[in-house]
Enzyme design. Structure first.
Site, PDB file in Angstrom:
ATOM      1  N   ASP A 143       0.730  -1.261  -0.061  1.00 34.80           N
ATOM      2  CA  ASP A 143      -0.029  -0.153   0.109  1.00 34.80           C
ATOM      3  C   ASP A 143       0.964   1.312   0.148  1.00 34.80           C
ATOM      4  OD1 ASP A 143       0.608  -0.568   2.938  1.00 34.80           O
ATOM      5  OD2 ASP A 143      -0.642   1.241   3.196  1.00 34.80           O
ATOM      6  N   ASP A 146       5.818   0.265   3.205  1.00 34.66           N
ATOM      7  CA  ASP A 146       6.213  -1.005   3.890  1.00 34.66           C
ATOM      8  C   ASP A 146       5.904  -2.110   3.181  1.00 34.66           C
ATOM      9  OD1 ASP A 146       3.364  -0.572   4.082  1.00 34.66           O
ATOM     10  OD2 ASP A 146       3.277  -0.046   6.140  1.00 34.66           O
ATOM     11  N   GLU A 206       5.753   9.778   3.059  1.00 28.45           N
ATOM     12  CA  GLU A 206       5.280   8.592   2.787  1.00 28.45           C
ATOM     13  C   GLU A 206       4.062   8.705   1.571  1.00 28.45           C
ATOM     14  OE1 GLU A 206       4.475   4.181   4.638  1.00 28.45           O
ATOM     15  OE2 GLU A 206       3.769   5.846   5.646  1.00 28.45           O
TER      16      GLU A 206
END
Length: 528
Positions: free
Chosen positions: A93, A96, A492
Site C-alpha cells: 500500500d 512498507d 510517505e
C-alpha cells in the site's frame, strides 16, 4: 559593371525579402509558443505516464517480463503458504510491505472509475493499456484472495512486525501471516469495497476481455452477498489492522458503494433498490461529508447517485435521488469554500485543500477527481450548482480542481512537485523501504531486518531509487514541507493517493490539447 551590380542588388533584394507567407508563419509560431507556455504550464502527459509507473513500483509477487520499473524484483513469493492458500501478487500500500485489503481495493476502484469516466482521454494519451495492467494486477490478486463465496483474505503480513524492519521487499524476513474474514469473522466494509473494485473493473474489461469481466462480476456478486448477509466491521475480525486501516466510518458506506458499482456493471434493479431502500438507514442521504477516502465512501456514492436524478427510468425515486444529490453538492460546495461558514474544507495560505495532518494529499487527489467528475456532469446537463454562498458554473468547479492538481505539480510556495519524479524539484527522501535502499538488481547481497535502519534510513543522501509517480503526503497547513525520510506524515506515498489522479491528468491533458488546437486554428485564420 554597373548593370551587373544592379542585377546583383535586385537578386539580393529578392532573396533577403521575407515572403509574406513565411513572415506570417514566423509570427504564428512565436504566438503559438507563447500560448503553449501559458496553456500547458504543466505537462499532464508526463504526469499521467509517471503516475502509472508508480503502481509497478508497488507490485508484490512475481514481476512480469514487461516490468518497466527495473529497480524492483520478485517479492512475497510465499505469501499465503502458511495458510495453504496462494496469495502471491497484489500491491504494497505504501512504504512498507503489508498487503492491506481495504486500501488496495479502494485503489483499484478509483483506477477503474478513472478508466470508465475518462476512457477516451486516457486512450488519446496512449496510456489505456498501462491503466488496465494496473487494475488487473489488483483484481488478479482479489480473485486469489476470494477463496470461497464467504471467505476473503484481508491482509498479508502485519504492520507491527513489518515496521520493526527496514528492508527491501526482495529481502523480507518479517511475518507473512495472512488474515481472513468469513461467516464467523465478518468484514462487510472490506467485502463491500472489494465487490465495488471488481464490479468497476468488470466494466473496464467488458469489451477487451469479456470472459475476465464476467469472472470479476461473479466474484463481486458473491462478495456483496457475503458482506450484506454477515454484517460487521472487518477491523473487529482482523485486529492487527486497527492501528493502520481501522474502519472508522463503519461498513454501511461500503455496502451502498458496492451495490452502486454492481448496479452500474449489471443494470440489475435489485442493486438500485438496495441503494434506494437503504439510503436513509445506511447514511447515504444522512451524512454530509467533506472527505472522500479509502475509509469514507459517502461522497463518491452521492456523486454517482446524483447522475441518476435526471434519468426518466429512475423518476419514481426522484425524491431519494434528490437527497443524494443534495449531499453530493454539500461536498462540492465545501471544497469550493461556498458552504455556510465553518462547513467548508480548510485551505492552506496558498489554497491547497487541507483535511488533516497525516497524508493530506490523499484528500486533495480524491477531491480533484470528484470535482472534475461533477463539473462534467453539470456541463452535460447544462446546469449550475447552487451553494449556500452563491451559484457556481461547471467552469469554476473545473478551474478549482485544476488549481489543486497544479499545486501538486509545483505551483506552490516551494515550487515543489509532490508527484515524485515529475518536474525539476520533487521529494528525494521518500519514506519507502525499497526506494531508499540500493536496488536488488544492483546488489543482490542480502540486507537484513535492521541493516536498512543502520545503513540507509538515517542518511541524508537522496534515495538511490526514484519512486516515480508516487504522490507523497504533502505539505502542512502552512504549505511547509520537510523532505526527510523519517517524516512519514509528509514523505510517505500511498497507492490510493495517486489512483484518482490518473483520470484527472488525462482530462486536463485533453483540455490543454484541444485548447491549443482551437487557439492555433483561430490564430491561423486571423494571420491571413
Amino acid at each position: 559593371m554597373e548593370n551587373e551590380t544592379q542585377q546583383h542588388q535586385k537578386h539580393h533584394h529578392r532573396v533577403s525579402k521575407t515572403p509574406r507567407f513565411v513572415y506570417h508563419c514566423h509570427i504564428f509560431l512565436i504566438i503559438l509558443f507563447t500560448l503553449f507556455s501559458i496553456t500547458q504550464a504543466f505537462d499532464y502527459a508526463d504526469a499521467l505516464s509517471k503516475s502509472l509507473l508508480y503502481f509497478e513500483a508497488q507490485r508484490s509477487g512475481r514481476l512480469p517480463y514487461n516490468q518497466r520499473v527495473n529497480w524492483r524484483h520478485h517479492s512475497g513469493l510465499t505469501d499465503g503458504l502458511e495458510q495453504g492458500v496462494d496469495l502471491v501478487g497484489g500491491y504494497y500500500d505504501a512504504g512498507d510491505h503489508v498487503k492491506f485489503g481495504l486500501p488496495m481495493a479502494f485503489t483499484v476502484t478509483m483506477l477503474s472509475w478513472s478508466a470508465i469516466e475518462f476512457r477516451e482521454q486516457i486512450v488519446e494519451a496512449g496510456e489505456f493499456v498501462h491503466v488496465m495492467e494496473a487494475i488487473k494486477w489488483g483484481t488478479d490478486y482479489f480473485i486469489k484472495a476470494h477463496t470461497s463465496p464467504n471467505v476473503l483474505w484481508a491482509e498479508v503480513g502485519d504492520g507491527d512486525t513489518d515496521h520493526y524492519c527496514w528492508q527491501r521487499p526482495e529481502d523480507m524476513t518479517t511475518s507473512r501471516q495472512a488474515f481472513k474474514i468469513d461467516e464467523k469473522n465478518p468484514g462487510s466494509d472490506l467485502a463491500g469495497e472489494t465487490a465495488a473494485a471488481m464490479a468497476a473493473a468488470s466494466i473496464v474489461f467488458r469489451k477487451t476481455n469479456p470472459h475476465y469481466s464476467q469472472l470479476l462480476l461473479h466474484h463481486a456478486h458473491q462478495l456483496f452477498e457475503f458482506g450484506d448477509k454477515y454484517r460487521g466491521k472487518y477491523d473487529g475480525s482482523v485486529g492487527v489492522v486497527k492501528s493502520y486501516y481501522a474502519s472508522v466510518s463503519g461498513y454501511m458506506d461500503e455496502l451502498l458503494w458496492g451495490a452502486m458499482w454492481l448496479y452500474k456493471a449489471t443494470d440489475k434493479e435489485e442493486y438500485f433498490e438496495y441503494i434506494i431502500s437503504k439510503a436513509h438507514t445506511f447514511g447515504g442521504i444522512g451524512w454530509s461529508i467533506s472527505e472522500f477516502s479509502w475509509d469514507v465512501k459517502y461522497a463518491g456514492l452521492q456523486v454517482l447517485a446524483s447522475k441518476f436524478f435526471m434519468d426518466e427510468k429512475h423518476k419514481k425515486h426522484a425524491d431519494i435521488l434528490q437527497q443524494y444529490k443534495s449531499k453530493a453538492e454539500y461536498y462540492i460546495c465545501s471544497c469550493l469554500n461556498k458552504n455556510n461558514g465553518t462547513n467548508n474544507v480548510e485551505r492552506t495560505p496558498a489554497g491547497l485543500l487541507y483535511v488533516r495532518q497525516w497524508n493530506n494529499m490523499q484528500y486533495v487527489s480524491t477531491a480533484s477527481f470528484l470535482l472534475t467528475i461533477y463539473s462534467e456532469f453539470l456541463k452535460s446537463k447544462n446546469q449550475k450548482l447552487n451553494c449556500h454562498d452563491g451559484i457556481v458554473g461547471h467552469e469554476e468547479i473545473l478551474s478549482f480542481a485544476k488549481s489543486q492538481v497544479d499545486y501538486i505539480l509545483g505551483q506552490n510556495p516551494l515550487n515543489m512537485s509532490y508527484l515524485v519524479g515529475y518536474g525539476p524539484k520533487y521529494p528525494k527522501r521518500v519514506h519507502h523501504r525499497g526506494a531508499s535502499i540500493v536496488s536488488y538488481r544492483e546488489n543482490k547481497g542480502f540486507i537484513g531486518c535492521t541493516q536498512g535502519y543502520d545503513n540507509w534510513y538515517g542518511v541524508q543522501e537522496p534515495n538511490p531509487n526514484i519512486l516515480v509517480g508516487a504522490l507523497v503526503g504533502g505539505p502542512d497547513n502552512l504549505d511547509n514541507f520537510e523532505d526527510q525520510r523519517n517524516n512519514y506524515v509528509q514523505t510517505e506515498a500511498c497507492t490510493y493517493n495517486t489512483a484518482p489522479l490518473v483520470g484527472v491528468f488525462a482530462k486536463f491533458l485533453q483540455i490543454g490539447n484541444r485548447s491549443l488546437a482551437y487557439d492555433s486554428d483561430s490564430l491561423l485564420v486571423s494571420s491571413f
